[in-house]
Design a protein around this motif. Structure first.
Motif, mmCIF file in Angstrom:
data_model
loop_
_atom_site.group_PDB
_atom_site.id
_atom_site.type_symbol
_atom_site.label_atom_id
_atom_site.label_comp_id
_atom_site.label_asym_id
_atom_site.label_seq_id
_atom_site.Cartn_x
_atom_site.Cartn_y
_atom_site.Cartn_z
ATOM 1 N N PRO A 456 19.457 17.226 8.413
ATOM 2 C CA PRO A 456 18.446 16.860 7.411
ATOM 3 C C PRO A 456 18.608 15.452 6.852
ATOM 4 O O PRO A 456 17.632 14.874 6.371
ATOM 5 N N ASP A 457 19.840 14.905 6.909
ATOM 6 C CA ASP A 457 20.071 13.575 6.348
ATOM 7 C C ASP A 457 20.506 12.564 7.402
ATOM 8 O O ASP A 457 21.162 11.569 7.094
ATOM 9 N N ALA A 458 20.128 12.782 8.643
ATOM 10 C CA ALA A 458 20.526 11.874 9.722
ATOM 11 C C ALA A 458 19.939 10.482 9.513
ATOM 12 O O ALA A 458 18.804 10.322 9.053
ATOM 13 N N GLU A 459 20.724 9.455 9.860
ATOM 14 C CA GLU A 459 20.268 8.067 9.758
ATOM 15 C C GLU A 459 19.693 7.564 11.076
ATOM 16 O O GLU A 459 19.011 6.550 11.114
ATOM 17 N N SER A 460 19.991 8.252 12.150
ATOM 18 C CA SER A 460 19.465 7.887 13.465
ATOM 19 C C SER A 460 19.342 9.161 14.292
ATOM 20 O O SER A 460 19.894 10.209 13.941
ATOM 21 N N GLY A 461 18.604 9.072 15.395
ATOM 22 C CA GLY A 461 18.400 10.257 16.219
ATOM 23 C C GLY A 461 17.820 9.903 17.569
ATOM 24 O O GLY A 461 17.931 8.762 18.045
ATOM 25 N N MET A 462 17.148 10.868 18.192
ATOM 26 C CA MET A 462 16.577 10.673 19.517
ATOM 27 C C MET A 462 15.225 9.971 19.397
ATOM 28 O O MET A 462 14.356 10.369 18.622
ATOM 29 N N LEU A 463 15.051 8.919 20.184
ATOM 30 C CA LEU A 463 13.815 8.151 20.152
ATOM 31 C C LEU A 463 12.660 8.984 20.706
ATOM 32 O O LEU A 463 12.758 9.559 21.801
ATOM 33 N N ARG A 464 11.552 9.043 19.974
ATOM 34 C CA ARG A 464 10.385 9.816 20.403
ATOM 35 C C ARG A 464 9.143 8.950 20.576
ATOM 36 O O ARG A 464 8.299 9.238 21.412
ATOM 37 N N ASN A 465 8.991 7.909 19.751
ATOM 38 C CA ASN A 465 7.827 7.019 19.863
ATOM 39 C C ASN A 465 8.278 5.571 19.771
ATOM 40 O O ASN A 465 9.149 5.238 18.955
ATOM 41 N N LEU A 466 7.662 4.744 20.575
ATOM 42 C CA LEU A 466 7.885 3.304 20.502
ATOM 43 C C LEU A 466 6.578 2.620 20.862
ATOM 44 O O LEU A 466 6.021 2.848 21.945
ATOM 45 N N ASN A 467 6.053 1.808 19.956
ATOM 46 C CA ASN A 467 4.834 1.066 20.265
ATOM 47 C C ASN A 467 4.861 -0.289 19.569
ATOM 48 O O ASN A 467 5.618 -0.503 18.615
ATOM 49 N N THR A 468 4.044 -1.190 20.066
ATOM 50 C CA THR A 468 3.962 -2.550 19.531
ATOM 51 C C THR A 468 2.508 -2.880 19.241
ATOM 52 O O THR A 468 1.635 -2.727 20.109
ATOM 53 N N GLY A 469 2.240 -3.316 18.036
ATOM 54 C CA GLY A 469 0.903 -3.754 17.648
ATOM 55 C C GLY A 469 0.869 -5.246 17.430
ATOM 56 O O GLY A 469 1.862 -5.859 17.003
ATOM 57 N N GLU A 470 -0.274 -5.832 17.728
ATOM 58 C CA GLU A 470 -0.425 -7.273 17.563
ATOM 59 C C GLU A 470 -1.804 -7.578 16.993
ATOM 60 O O GLU A 470 -2.802 -6.957 17.377
ATOM 61 N N THR A 471 -1.851 -8.530 16.074
ATOM 62 C CA THR A 471 -3.103 -8.936 15.439
ATOM 63 C C THR A 471 -3.256 -10.447 15.525
ATOM 64 O O THR A 471 -2.327 -11.201 15.228
ATOM 65 N N TRP A 472 -4.433 -10.872 15.940
ATOM 66 C CA TRP A 472 -4.838 -12.273 15.870
ATOM 67 C C TRP A 472 -6.096 -12.336 15.020
ATOM 68 O O TRP A 472 -7.063 -11.604 15.276
ATOM 69 N N ASP A 473 -6.083 -13.190 14.013
ATOM 70 C CA ASP A 473 -7.261 -13.308 13.152
ATOM 71 C C ASP A 473 -7.534 -14.777 12.851
ATOM 72 O O ASP A 473 -6.613 -15.557 12.592
ATOM 73 N N GLY A 474 -8.792 -15.125 12.886
ATOM 74 C CA GLY A 474 -9.226 -16.456 12.487
ATOM 75 C C GLY A 474 -10.492 -16.342 11.668
ATOM 76 O O GLY A 474 -11.336 -15.483 11.930
ATOM 77 N N ALA A 475 -10.630 -17.161 10.660
ATOM 78 C CA ALA A 475 -11.799 -17.082 9.792
ATOM 79 C C ALA A 475 -12.213 -18.475 9.347
ATOM 80 O O ALA A 475 -11.372 -19.367 9.151
ATOM 81 N N ILE A 476 -13.514 -18.639 9.177
ATOM 82 C CA ILE A 476 -14.109 -19.838 8.585
ATOM 83 C C ILE A 476 -14.888 -19.370 7.366
ATOM 84 O O ILE A 476 -15.657 -18.402 7.444
ATOM 85 N N PHE A 477 -14.693 -20.016 6.238
ATOM 86 C CA PHE A 477 -15.361 -19.563 5.022
ATOM 87 C C PHE A 477 -15.797 -20.760 4.192
ATOM 88 O O PHE A 477 -15.184 -21.835 4.236
ATOM 89 N N ALA A 478 -16.869 -20.577 3.437
ATOM 90 C CA ALA A 478 -17.384 -21.648 2.589
ATOM 91 C C ALA A 478 -18.269 -21.061 1.505
ATOM 92 O O ALA A 478 -18.938 -20.033 1.706
ATOM 93 N N GLU A 479 -18.244 -21.701 0.350
ATOM 94 C CA GLU A 479 -19.159 -21.390 -0.746
ATOM 95 C C GLU A 479 -19.661 -22.705 -1.321
ATOM 96 O O GLU A 479 -18.951 -23.712 -1.300
ATOM 97 N N ASN A 480 -20.889 -22.669 -1.838
ATOM 98 C CA ASN A 480 -21.455 -23.867 -2.452
ATOM 99 C C ASN A 480 -22.028 -23.499 -3.811
ATOM 100 O O ASN A 480 -22.842 -22.582 -3.929
ATOM 101 N N ARG A 481 -21.569 -24.218 -4.818
ATOM 102 C CA ARG A 481 -22.107 -24.020 -6.158
ATOM 103 C C ARG A 481 -23.166 -25.080 -6.427
ATOM 104 O O ARG A 481 -22.854 -26.243 -6.654
ATOM 105 N N PHE A 482 -24.419 -24.674 -6.369
ATOM 106 C CA PHE A 482 -25.515 -25.547 -6.751
ATOM 107 C C PHE A 482 -25.638 -25.477 -8.267
ATOM 108 O O PHE A 482 -25.962 -24.422 -8.822
ATOM 109 N N HIS A 483 -25.389 -26.594 -8.931
ATOM 110 C CA HIS A 483 -25.294 -26.630 -10.383
ATOM 111 C C HIS A 483 -26.504 -27.371 -10.951
ATOM 112 O O HIS A 483 -26.687 -28.564 -10.687
ATOM 113 N N PHE A 484 -27.344 -26.650 -11.705
ATOM 114 C CA PHE A 484 -28.537 -27.236 -12.309
ATOM 115 C C PHE A 484 -28.480 -26.983 -13.818
ATOM 116 O O PHE A 484 -29.037 -26.004 -14.308
ATOM 117 N N GLY A 485 -27.775 -27.858 -14.532
ATOM 118 C CA GLY A 485 -27.662 -27.675 -15.974
ATOM 119 C C GLY A 485 -26.901 -26.408 -16.306
ATOM 120 O O GLY A 485 -25.717 -26.261 -15.988
#
Length: 810
Positions: A456-485
């Motif tokens: 119940p308190d084991a720190e290691s054991g038999m390997l059952r799952n191994l997987n690798t995830g990878e993420t690539w992200d790129g974004a372009i963003f912009a806001e414009n404040r049109f100020h009229f008084g």
């Protein structure tokens, strides 16, 4: 584990030695700068007007003297967007302006319309400074967010993990909010593993910003807005400052927080170390031990450019004592009932560990008074490890043959990225408008391993799952404040290009069932758009003296800064409104489930949200501020699991939900009101109150008609904060939450009854502000409640508990 007695005595002795050594050497010549003459020069800072929101910790400039002759901000007019404040007046007047890379919003119920390289106009925003309150025991975010509506903190007292919920979105691990530190995501992995296990210590936080609808355009995914922790910077007024705090509390709680900072020529530094530990109030396995620190180095290359290097580490280990359940007519065997007391433990061996190492290198540059550049390169490593005994159910003790084994999971994530932003002001129809935008690049790798332990308190054991995830992200963003008084129109867009993949190298369950290992890649192009409107009904302006730089740390400063112009100085009232899009990316677990009988729908889409926000806010009198408004948003194409006729589970888009509500918040300084609106010589007595009324419902899918998890019909926060100069503070803070559910199925097990919790804290400083004592009672009226329900059961909150401590400032 550190000896709390030796650590406390050590820091106290160090403080006394430092005091004797440097007491007479901290003074510097006064900062000099040409300022326009005004009656504000005669304002006495000893009046007791100590509103912490107006108190800049530092306005970082090069050298020991303020030289504004050639600085770009000295050429600014009243319409230009400065880093310190965005100064806007209905009629042009001669004003005094100081500029800085560092942002210090003025006392007002919203962030400045333009803040550095960000545009806030038209959005519902708010901020709070932890320094407004007396010293807390630790990361008491329920108390720190007391004046901020719309945020619910689901408490997990057996660990240092903080769960933030937003207007009815699930609070577990803050998955549906974007949580940031200085604008950089704190998520374990921002897209594929968006849980938040790390939250910065409040003592190192300058302010907490909350941006609601429209936040996704600035910071990326998640429909629940953005919570941004702005960390402290080195102070300018001396080459060395020292602070230490030691806290002792109920259930074996101890904390030491120590920081040093200062400015030497063009170089600044800020270091802190935070240690926390507790035994916990549960009968077993509710302890934790935490060590956390940060190093921040600042180099002013010129008076209009600088580099900032920040290095963080965080290491914590805590027990998971398991959950409980409510009694029913028929109960499973080995049940642990909340009716029998909140101190029981149902998991005696479950543990959790987190390691986090992160670095950010930032470059800031003013090209002119109209153009500012900000580039942040960041990267780090995170390790999340847990072991959990098998054979247990919801609120039950583990039993059966599985109880002699456990599940061990390790997730390691390596992340890196660049966030580059620019802001430029330009003339349009005799007004100054602003465009702000940038690019964002992010890459992450995550390795996940699952092992089966044979005890119940084991720190290691038999390997059952191994997987690798990878993420690539790129974004372009912009806001414009049109100020009229008085009118601002703010269109914005974000174009997100996201590619995620996950490859299984080992899955014992699938192999045993003859299923092939999965390898899945998913690309999404997500365009987001928004439109914000802001109209100023009443606008005023005032010039106020900057408070002493070192004042918030206790030591009186002999170097007062020049006066600054504050936006939103009384009176100011404005209307605002936003319509914006947001989205929820697919996680690694949804892209490729690990179960042998799990499949993924081939048309899986990211969740999406359409958000509406509107209201009126302002500060009509110097002693009164308010923000009243409504909101409506949808969260469609949510991802979940559906049981198929053959017994398999299908991960697919399962349903939609909608959220409609009303929010109101106000703060009133009673003593200033009695004094005719002027600061009172007897200090500040601020009464605050805010309410969130919410109607949330699933509109389609298997939970149609149900109320989403953590969506109470009302949440009320109210109380009072009294402060006298920088000598004494006391606060009474109340949180009242309606019935809610901890699951989307609105089950009996997931029900969370309404609760009312009050916290009392006080702080007193003496020895010319160089020393102080503080104390507090959390859950003053000993409310028996819980604010969190997890898969393993109900997580009871802390009963009434006490803390006290001492602090030194030099």
């Amino acid at each position: 584990m550190y000896s709390k007695v030796s650590l406390a005595l050590g820091t106290a002795l160090a403080a006394i030695v430092l005091c004797c050594f440097i007491e007479s050497s901290l003074g510097q010549d006064a900062l000099t700068a040409p300022v326009a003459e005004s009656d504000s020069d005669d304002v006495d800072d000893e009046t007791g007007s100590k509103d912490e929101k107006s108190r800049p910790r530092r306005s970082h400039k090069r050298g020991n003297h303020l030289n504004t002759k050639d600085a770009p901000w000295t050429k600014a007019n009243e319409n230009q967007s400065l880093a310190l404040t965005s100064v806007e007046t209905a009629e042009a007047e001669a004003v005094v302006v100081t500029g800085s890379f560092d942002i210090y919003p003025v006392p007002y119920p919203a962030l400045p319309p333009v803040e550095g390289t960000r545009i806030n106009a038209g959005k519902k925003t708010s901020f709070v400074k932890p320094a407004e309150f007396p010293t807390f025991a630790g990361n008491d975010y329920r108390e720190a967010m007391a004046t901020t509506p719309g945020i619910i903190v689901s408490e997990e007292p057996q660990s240092p993990i903080i769960n933030f919920g937003y207007r009815g979105l699930n609070s577990q691990r803050s998955e549906f909010m974007q949580v940031l530190e200085d604008g950089i995501s704190l998520k374990n992995e921002q897209f594929g593993f968006p849980e938040t296990h790390y939250t910065p210590i409040l003592d190192a936080v300058e302010r907490i910003e909350l941006i609601r609808a429209g936040a996704a355009l600035q910071f990326g995914p998640q429909p629940g807005g953005a919570l941004n922790f702005v960390m402290k910077m080195p102070r300018l007024d001396a080459p060395f400052h020292f602070t230490t705090k030691n806290v002792f509390g109920s259930y074996g709680y101890y904390r030491n927080y120590t920081e040093v900072d200062g400015m030497v020529g063009p170089f600044g530094y800020y270091f802190y170390y935070d240690h926390r530990q507790q035994d916990g109030f549960r009968e077993a396995n509710s302890d934790y031990d935490l060590n956390n620190g940060s190093s921040r180095l600042v180099w002013d290359v010129t008076n209009d450019s600088r580099f900032i290097l920040t290095l963080d580490f965080y290491d914590e280990n805590h027990g998971e004592p398991g959950g409980m359940r409510r009694q029913e007519e028929v109960n499973p065997p080995n049940s642990v009932f909340v009716e029998d007391g909140f101190t029981q433990t149902s998991r005696f061996f479950d543990r959790f560990r987190l390691e986090r190492y992160y670095a950010v290198l930032e470059y800031q540059k003013f090209f002119s008074e109209r153009t500012e550049l900000e580039i942040k390169a960041f990267g780090g490593y995170l390790s999340r490890w847990s072991k959990r005994q098998r054979g247990g159910g919801f609120g039950t003790l583990p039993s059966g043959p599985d109880a002699s084994t456990n599940s061990i999971q390790l997730r390691e994530a390596w992340t890196e990225g660049v966030d580059a932003r620019v802001r430029h002001d330009y003339d349009l129809f005799n007004n100054v408008s602003t465009i702000a935008g940038g690019i964002y690049f992010y890459h992450a790798l995550q390795d996940r391993t699952d092992e089966r332990g044979f005890t119940p308190d084991a720190e290691s054991g038999m390997l059952r799952n191994l997987n690798t995830g990878e993420t690539w992200d790129g974004a372009i963003f912009a806001e414009n404040r049109f100020h009229f008084g008085r009118l601002s129109i703010v269109p914005g867009m974000r174009l997100e290009f996201l590619n995620q993949s996950l490859n299984e190298q080992l899955n014992v369950a699938k192999t045993n069932d003859g299923e092939p290992l999965a390898s899945q890649s998913d690309f999404n192009f997500v365009p987001l758009f928004a439109l914000g409107l802001d109209y100023v009904l009443i606008e005023g302006q005032q010039i106020v003296p900057a408070p002493p730089v070192a004042g918030e740390k206790g030591a009186d400063s002999k170097n007062p800064l020049v006066p600054v112009v504050t936006t939103g100085g009384p009176p100011r009232v404005e209307l605002y409104g936003t319509i914006a899009q947001a989205y929820r990316p697919i996680t690694y677990g949804e892209l490729v489930p690990t179960g042998a009988s799990s499949v993924v729908n081939g048309n899986l889409k990211e969740g999406n949200s359409l958000q509406f926000e509107y209201g009126v806010r302002g500060k009509p009198f110097p002693c009164l501020s308010f923000d009243v408004g409504g909101f409506y948003f949808t969260f469609d194409d949510q991802i979940g699991e559906v049981i198929l006729p053959n017994g398999f589970t299908s991960t697919q888009n399962i349903g939609d939900s909608r959220y409609i509500g009303f929010e109101a918040a106000t703060e009133l300084d009673i003593l200033a009101l009695i004094n005719g609106g002027a600061p009172s010589p007897y200090g500040n007595l601020t009464l605050y109150g805010n309410v969130t009324l919410l109607d949330a419902e699933f509109t389609s899918g298997p939970n149609s008609g149900n109320t989403p998890a953590y969506a109470p019909n009302y949440q009320v926060k109210t109380g009072g904060i009294y402060s006298y100069k920088n000598t004494f503070k006391v606060s009474l803070l109340g949180t009242l939450v309606d019935d809610e559910f901890g699951d989307d199925g609105d089950s009996f097990e997931g029900f969370i009854p309404a609760y009312n919790v009050w916290d009392l804290t006080a702080e007193f400083r003496f020895w010319k502000g160089r020393a102080g004592v503080f104390a507090g009672i959390r859950n003053v009226f000993d409310e028996s409640y819980w604010g969190e329900v997890r898969e393993e059961g109900i997580m009871p909150a802390l009963p009434r508990n006490y803390y006290g401590g001492f602090e030194f400032f030099f």
